[in-house]
Design a protein around this motif. Structure first.
Motif, mmCIF file in Angstrom:
data_model
loop_
_atom_site.group_PDB
_atom_site.id
_atom_site.type_symbol
_atom_site.label_atom_id
_atom_site.label_comp_id
_atom_site.label_asym_id
_atom_site.label_seq_id
_atom_site.Cartn_x
_atom_site.Cartn_y
_atom_site.Cartn_z
ATOM 1 N N MET A 19 0.814 -1.223 0.000
ATOM 2 C CA MET A 19 0.000 0.000 0.000
ATOM 3 C C MET A 19 0.843 1.267 0.000
ATOM 4 N N SER A 20 2.154 1.118 0.212
ATOM 5 C CA SER A 20 3.027 2.295 0.162
ATOM 6 C C SER A 20 3.511 2.593 -1.247
ATOM 7 N N MET A 23 0.987 6.420 -6.150
ATOM 8 C CA MET A 23 -0.284 6.502 -6.875
ATOM 9 C C MET A 23 -0.089 6.300 -8.369
ATOM 10 N N THR A 56 -15.635 1.157 -3.681
ATOM 11 C CA THR A 56 -14.927 1.814 -2.594
ATOM 12 C C THR A 56 -15.970 2.088 -1.526
ATOM 13 N N TYR A 218 -24.249 6.194 -6.794
ATOM 14 C CA TYR A 218 -22.904 5.714 -6.439
ATOM 15 C C TYR A 218 -22.830 4.194 -6.509
ATOM 16 N N THR A 236 -13.301 7.389 -8.802
ATOM 17 C CA THR A 236 -11.920 7.186 -8.369
ATOM 18 C C THR A 236 -11.863 6.120 -7.270
ATOM 19 N N PRO A 237 -11.137 5.042 -7.523
ATOM 20 C CA PRO A 237 -11.097 3.928 -6.566
ATOM 21 C C PRO A 237 -9.998 4.120 -5.516
ATOM 22 N N ALA A 238 -10.051 3.323 -4.469
ATOM 23 C CA ALA A 238 -9.012 3.347 -3.434
ATOM 24 C C ALA A 238 -7.786 2.624 -3.983
ATOM 25 N N SER A 240 -4.563 2.418 -3.406
ATOM 26 C CA SER A 240 -3.639 1.658 -2.537
ATOM 27 C C SER A 240 -4.236 0.310 -2.169
ATOM 28 N N GLY B 7 -6.235 14.217 -9.676
ATOM 29 C CA GLY B 7 -6.473 13.241 -8.631
ATOM 30 C C GLY B 7 -6.727 11.867 -9.220
ATOM 31 N N PRO B 8 -6.097 10.796 -8.649
ATOM 32 C CA PRO B 8 -5.135 10.921 -7.545
ATOM 33 C C PRO B 8 -3.864 11.649 -7.943
ATOM 34 N N VAL B 11 1.513 11.152 -3.497
ATOM 35 C CA VAL B 11 1.357 11.263 -2.047
ATOM 36 C C VAL B 11 2.751 11.248 -1.430
ATOM 37 N N LEU B 16 2.445 7.736 2.590
ATOM 38 C CA LEU B 16 2.297 6.387 2.014
ATOM 39 C C LEU B 16 2.737 5.323 3.027
ATOM 40 N N MET B 19 0.524 3.978 5.893
ATOM 41 C CA MET B 19 -0.540 3.020 5.568
ATOM 42 C C MET B 19 -0.109 1.574 5.792
ATOM 43 N N SER B 58 -15.677 7.245 -2.676
ATOM 44 C CA SER B 58 -15.125 8.252 -3.568
ATOM 45 C C SER B 58 -15.888 9.564 -3.329
ATOM 46 N N GLN B 187 -8.182 12.264 -2.304
ATOM 47 C CA GLN B 187 -7.107 12.200 -3.314
ATOM 48 C C GLN B 187 -6.839 13.552 -3.972
ATOM 49 N N PRO B 193 -4.123 9.145 -0.768
ATOM 50 C CA PRO B 193 -4.692 8.283 -1.802
ATOM 51 C C PRO B 193 -6.219 8.407 -1.776
ATOM 52 N N PRO B 194 -6.887 8.007 -2.852
ATOM 53 C CA PRO B 194 -8.357 8.019 -2.843
ATOM 54 C C PRO B 194 -8.917 6.959 -1.889
ATOM 55 N N GLY B 195 -10.161 7.133 -1.494
ATOM 56 C CA GLY B 195 -10.840 6.141 -0.651
ATOM 57 C C GLY B 195 -11.622 6.740 0.496
ATOM 58 N N SER B 240 -6.423 2.052 7.185
ATOM 59 C CA SER B 240 -5.100 2.494 6.703
ATOM 60 C C SER B 240 -5.159 3.944 6.213
ATOM 61 N N LEU B 241 -6.257 4.289 5.550
ATOM 62 C CA LEU B 241 -6.397 5.653 5.048
ATOM 63 C C LEU B 241 -6.627 6.635 6.198
#
Lengths: 371, 371
Positions: A19-20, A23, A56, A218, A236-238, A240, B7-8, B11, B16, B19, B58, B187, B193-195, B240-241
């Motif tokens: 996850m690090s 992007m 998401t 959504y 826009t998805p998550a 990470s 976006g994204p 980061v 990062l 997370m 999102s 994001q 990051p997005p989410g 994590s976010l």
């Protein structure tokens, strides 16, 4: 810390580390490859050739998606519920205008297929049946094959399944059992942090979608389908978490999904044996319906469940979950989905063996023995 | 890779890395501390003493939340839109049953407060006004203070704002401008990051909520409020976010939000100067409405915009965004929100100076000079 709640569960280090990664463009070629690859992996785990989409959202978002994409206000739905999450599923349907008949089974028991048959016979207008495959609030797993034989085999209703805490831990034959929509979420057997939810969608579900008038944007699966054809998510998805999903699926498929199920069954058995060895009772009424992802344990008479959990956490670093709603104080729950080792469970049992006497359990047993 | 889409965005490494921290119980004391701390930080950035809630979704989910929590089917809403995201905002309201009057301004222009006044005078039954503070599809920022003077000062309507790509980058006085709901997403300027999505909710919004009958469950702000009082989210959050948000907010508040805005203004100016230096034109009709988070650039006549973006990506590692909908092929967009340095923008301009002649721009200019 030994995090033993029914999600989030500990995540393997290599998955956490992925996850690090920096992007990327969610509308670019690199993301497209990931999206196609993880969708293929998800289909293998869901055991379906139909669609699976990635949201998401928390699992609750996926439950809402199951409802709003297939039903219209006024549609009749039968909610076969065995706990708090089953109740939530029915509540969502009601809030969006469905006429919900609740077929509630006592906490600690599973769906009785005969009662399900009776309820469906009693009202031929029922369009959909809502079922929770694995109810973490009571530690009970329903027999989805038996449920399916009635719902699909005898009545051919739309079958909407909350598989949030079961898919990827407990066998789920999405196609084989005719489940039209199955919802799951990342922080369970998938060995991921929370933040992603997964929704399978059958051809029958698409037919229902075409007629369903509940409002949705959504969570509109048609948007997910349209964008998927371009190799993109609609929103826009998550990113990470998508990296993490990619690695988790590669590990799961390398292990083999059958082995993942066996691992859960064995860890579940070990947990039940361990707590019973301490003189505790599991909350589900029968061993055969006890969940292999979450063990609910009855708080013994005279024991303060809150103090028990606090001591487990502060003195032993073991984080357990209490009961929800009317089960608060009456049960505690041990999560063992996903990345759980026998050492993790041994640690829980060892800590319980120290804490239980401190909260009066040994004394209670001694009293029982004397009387 | 120089990821320069709206976006994204890239980061910072330390965000990062945070997370990769292990999961924690989202209903335990440690998460409660994080939730309270980040909510306090969000309120500072939103410049509000009202509520701000965190969704696992999102930005589009937050837009849906703005609508379904404040309106009922049949309610009249005025959608003052200047681009694709404004159109989406109106679409969501319509899908959930609002009667939406569209006050559309040409792509590349901003909301004209006089026309807004006319529209509100023309229909006194309008209950809510929908506005996009920063429209990334056209690179235009609306003057929210001027919008607010009309919507709140003269008509006292409910003001619902898509601040997804503006809050934390461009000044937003949520309370000062009487914005009842402002939606944002991680994001963008937040350097995440997005989410995650964020939704501010005024007292006036709560009054509207009490009467609003659009169906909602996952996005019901009342659930978020009830659980927040216990220091919890209603549904399992993207843990994590949340770690990342915690660190990002501490960096943002340490820098000072005023400095963050100045940084965006200066990077925006640098980007516009850079592309104009190459002989290109920005798409917004006036400099004063050009966005400081995303610069939309007109694709010159005779230039293949798709080829331009492909060469930028494959030959120079610069990832730009194309135009959406009817703007496809007509503009390209450079994102510069959040963690963007002057070196990042210099890299974009340098790469453009190489690629533009390769896609026929120099030739086009030469032809223009000859004729």
């Amino acid at each position: 810390v030994n995090l033993r709640i029914p999600g989030p569960i500990p995540v393997p280090d290599d998955i956490l580390e992925t996850m690090s990664n920096p992007m990327i463009n969610h509308r670019g070629p690199e993301f497209k490859e990931i999206l196609f690859r993880v969708t293929d992996g998800l289909k293998q785990v869901f055991d379906t050739e139909s669609d699976v989409y990635i949201l998401t959202a928390s699992g609750t978002g996926a439950m809402e998606a199951a409802i709003v994409n297939t039903l219209s206000p006024g549609d009749k739905a039968l909610n076969a519920t065995v706990g708090v999450f089953g109740e939530r599923f029915g509540k969502i349907a009601e809030l969006f205008g469905a006429k919900v008949t609740t077929l509630g089974f006592p906490y600690g028991t599973a769906i009785d297929p005969d009662k399900l048959r009776e309820a469906l016979n009693a009202d031929p207008d029922i369009k959909a049946v809502l079922v929770t495959q694995n109810e973490t609030s009571t530690g009970v797993t329903n027999d989805m094959e038996a449920v399916s034989r009635v719902v699909k085999g005898e009545f051919d209703k739309l079958l909407l399944v909350d598989g949030i805490s079961s898919v990827c831990s407990i066998p789920m034959q999405t196609d084989g059992w005719g489940c039209d929509v199955v919802a799951s979420a990342s922080q369970k057997g998938w060995m991921l942090p929370p933040g992603l939810a997964f929704v399978s969608f059958s051809q029958r579900a698409w037919k229902a979608h075409a007629e369903a008038t509940m409002p949705r944007y959504y969570f509109d699966m048609a948007m997910y389908r349209r964008y998927f054809e371009m190799g993109q998510p609609p929103y826009t998805p998550a990113v990470s978490l998508m990296f993490a999903l990619d690695l988790a699926l590669s590990k799961i498929l390398a292990e083999g999904i059958g082995s993942v199920f066996e691992r859960h069954a064995s860890i579940g058995q070990m947990t039940r044996d361990g707590v019973r060895g301490l003189g505790l009772s599991i909350f589900p009424k029968e061993e055969s319906i006890a969940s292999n992802t979450c063990t609910a344990v009855a708080v013994p008479d005279g024991v303060d469940g809150t103090r028990l959990l606090t001591l487990m956490r502060t003195e032993h670093g073991v984080v357990l979950a209490g009961g929800q709603g009317s089960l608060s104080g009456k049960i505690f729950r041990i999560g063992h989905m996903g990345y759980t080792t026998s050492e993790d469970i041994e640690g829980v049992v060892r800590a319980l063996s120290v804490v239980l006497p401190q909260v009066g359990f040994a004394a209670a047993r001694a009293r029982a023995r004397r009387s």
